[in-house]
Design an enzyme around this catalytic site. Sequence first.
Site, PDB file in Angstrom:
ATOM      1  N   CYS A  77      18.741  58.133  46.983  1.00 42.08           N
ATOM      2  CA  CYS A  77      19.178  59.531  47.704  1.00 42.08           C
ATOM      3  C   CYS A  77      20.770  59.971  47.531  1.00 42.08           C
ATOM      4  CB  CYS A  77      18.954  58.967  49.164  1.00 42.08           C
ATOM      5  SG  CYS A  77      19.435  60.347  50.171  1.00 42.08           S
TER       6      CYS A  77
ATOM      7  N   HIS B  48      10.238  62.291  50.963  1.00 43.46           N
ATOM      8  CA  HIS B  48      11.459  61.936  51.279  1.00 43.46           C
ATOM      9  C   HIS B  48      12.406  63.237  51.736  1.00 43.46           C
ATOM     10  CE1 HIS B  48      15.212  60.034  49.249  1.00 43.46           C
ATOM     11  NE2 HIS B  48      15.772  60.954  49.889  1.00 43.46           N
ATOM     12  N   GLU B  49      12.296  64.261  51.102  1.00 41.57           N
ATOM     13  CA  GLU B  49      12.916  65.416  51.732  1.00 41.57           C
ATOM     14  C   GLU B  49      12.452  65.829  53.313  1.00 41.57           C
ATOM     15  OE1 GLU B  49      15.749  65.994  50.046  1.00 41.57           O
ATOM     16  OE2 GLU B  49      14.922  64.720  48.273  1.00 41.57           O
TER      17      GLU B  49
ATOM     18  N   HIS C 259      14.353  63.790  55.755  1.00 42.46           N
ATOM     19  CA  HIS C 259      15.567  64.203  55.983  1.00 42.46           C
ATOM     20  C   HIS C 259      15.617  65.468  56.966  1.00 42.46           C
ATOM     21  CE1 HIS C 259      18.323  62.417  53.102  1.00 42.46           C
ATOM     22  NE2 HIS C 259      17.472  62.674  52.179  1.00 42.46           N
TER      23      HIS C 259
HETATM   24 ZN   LIG Z   1      17.593  61.749  50.321  1.00 38.15          ZN
END
Ligand SMILES: [Zn+2]
Length: 176
Positions: A94, A136-137, A140
């Site tokens: 990341c 993953h995004e 966030h």
């Molecule tokens: Zn990330």
Amino acid sequence: MIQKIRLFGDEVLRKTAEPISPEDPKAAQVVQDLIDTLGANEEFALAAPQIGHSYRIFIINPIWIEDAEKRYPMIFINPELLEFEGDQFVPEGCLSIPEIYEKVKRAQSVKLRAQDLSGAWKKYSGKELFARAVQHENDHLDGILFIDKISPIRRRLLHGKLKIMASTTKNGVNVG
Ligand SMILES: [Zn+2]
């Protein structure tokens, strides 16, 4: 404009991001900042909180995805993950947590919908790298980082490193 990447320890990475209307001029500005910043870092994907904007937007550079539409970039506004299938367990990194790569369990394929800048809802599906990037995004946008999802043993091993990273970030020193 290229924005500074927010690093682990920055509170914006732990906030739940707000939905945004694609018609809001701010949305186009955040998208442009994401594109500029992603390009400058030659990275694969980036979420708005990583450049300090707590809105539900992320982008993915599809150049690395074989079966994706060759269009740069893919823009996801107010994304909603709809379906998950299978498992994959591969290392992730990341931009907000430099130099740490750890295996994370993710769904092998995902289906989602998201708005584009015109406000239209579009459906997407993909597997492997694309599916990992989406999960993953999207994490966030909920204040979740990939290190939250690694095994407790690995997390314990990284504890010292992360603690130093967080305190350095808080002191305003660029560690990345
Ligand atoms: Zn990330």
